[in-house]
Design an enzyme around this catalytic site. Structure first.
Site, short mmCIF file in Angstrom:
data_model
loop_
_atom_site.label_atom_id
_atom_site.label_comp_id
_atom_site.label_asym_id
_atom_site.label_seq_id
_atom_site.Cartn_x
_atom_site.Cartn_y
_atom_site.Cartn_z
NE ARG A 1 -3.55 2.07 2.84
CZ ARG A 1 -4.72 1.94 2.43
NH1 ARG A 1 -5.41 1.18 1.70
NH2 ARG A 1 -5.61 3.24 2.77
CG HIS B 1 -7.93 0.76 -3.54
ND1 HIS B 1 -7.44 -0.04 -3.18
CD2 HIS B 1 -8.64 1.67 -2.47
CE1 HIS B 1 -7.84 -0.25 -1.98
NE2 HIS B 1 -8.59 0.71 -1.61
CD GLN C 1 -12.77 -1.02 -1.41
OE1 GLN C 1 -12.13 -0.85 -0.66
NE2 GLN C 1 -14.06 -1.49 -1.40
CG ASP D 1 -13.20 7.16 -2.34
OD1 ASP D 1 -13.32 7.18 -1.11
OD2 ASP D 1 -11.93 7.31 -2.92
CB CYS E 1 -13.74 2.28 -0.99
SG CYS E 1 -13.29 3.89 -1.16
NE ARG F 1 -10.13 -4.38 0.14
CZ ARG F 1 -9.18 -3.13 0.57
NH1 ARG F 1 -9.60 -2.30 0.87
NH2 ARG F 1 -7.92 -3.24 0.37
#
Length: 315
Positions: free
Chosen positions: A107, A134, A137, A232, A272, A300
């Site tokens: 990450r 991402h 996700q 988001d 998310c 996830r």
């Protein structure tokens, strides 16, 4: 050849479907035997490195739990202490890690960092978030829709994303949604629209899968009749100091009851997380009956377990 997952289109449509199918099975049975001899993919335990350069909750928890449930050991590395690329080069760090772990999830910031790692690594490298994409996700989001509507329902689903359309989520929704054969609509204010190269690639993928891609500056147009509506935060990590200034162009893109009313009557709502109620989404919507954000967060775990198992099998 070692397979990596650095961006959403690293999986073909058939491969993405296989991962999602496995994810659904793992959701039903978290300790499902994935081999003829009954051993879990990381039995040993084999270690998987999870490196984080950015704040994390869902990503770290889901990877750590998932690695353990696959029979492995989650080796969590604090990127701020390791100072990868500063104290030691990315290539040298990778050469140390890939002799001791079975996979690496990172990450981090620039997409170039994870691509540099993958170019050297002899074990699968997974993008656990970069500034550009991402993809884990999006696998979880697709898994959520498949869980509630069926895997075969993904092709042809109209998926709308509203808000900051210039961020990693928008890029990944375009690529991942097109790969799934969805009709992806992305809406954001002028100046906050997706990268042209990503849009072009999404169009290319959609042409092969029967999906479509629309980029618009109208939230209402994007949401009209949509089966799934996602948003988001308007302030990505690193931009917190600009929060108030950045919010100004986005108010017309807030996911509220009025905007959601334009979607399909049974439209699913995704976010998310973390969510800022009263900003990009209202409490009425995120806590309402159409919201599936907690299933999304749980998925996830299942999606990443499926991805890890699939990548390890390819090697």
């Amino acid at each position: 050849m070692t397979r990596h997952f650095l961006r959403d289109d690293d999986l073909t449509p058939a491969e993405q479907k296989a991962v999602l199918e496995l994810g659904l099975a793992l959701r039903e049975d978290r300790y499902l035997s994935l081999s003829q001899d009954g051993r879990r993919p990381l039995e040993g335990p084999r270690a998987v490195a999870f490196i984080t350069d950015k704040p994390t909750l869902r990503t770290q928890v889901s990877f750590a739990a998932g690695i353990a449930e696959l029979g492995g050991f989650p080796l969590v590395v604090d990127g701020n202490l390791a100072k990868i690329g500063v104290r030691e080069s990315i290539a040298d760090t990778t050469r140390v890690l890939d002799r001791q772990v079975s996979a690496i999830a990172w990450r981090t910031f620039g997409q170039d960092r994870i691509e540099e790692m993958a170019a050297v690594s002899r074990v699968p490298v997974i993008n656990a978030l970069t500034d550009d994409f991402h993809p884990c996700q999006i696998l979880a989001d697709l898994l959520t829709v498949a869980q509630l509507r069926g895997l075969d329902a993904l092709p042809g689903t109209t998926f709308a994303y509203v808000g900051d359309a210039a961020n990693n989520m928008a890029n990944s929704y375009l690529l991942g949604g097109a790969t799934a054969g969805m009709h992806v609509r992305v809406a954001g204010p002028e100046g906050f629209l997706p990268d042209a190269a990503v849009v072009a690639r999404a169009h290319e993928i959609a042409g092969a899968t029967g999906g479509s891609v629309t980029v618009t500056a109208s939230a209402k147009d994007a949401v009209a009749g949509a089966d799934v509506v996602a948003t988001d935060t308007w302030v990505s990590m690193g931009d917190e100091a600009e929060a108030e200034e950045r919010a100004k162009p986005f108010w017309d893109f807030q996911l509220n009851a009025e905007l959601l009313a334009g979607a399909a009557e049974d439209a699913l709502v995704l976010h998310c997380l973390p969510a800022y109620r009263g900003k990009e989404i209202t409490a009425e919507v995120i806590d309402g009956p159409q919201s599936v954000v907690w299933d999304e967060a749980e998925n996830r775990l299942h999606a990443q377990k499926a991805l890890l198992a699939w990548l390890l099998e390819q090697g």
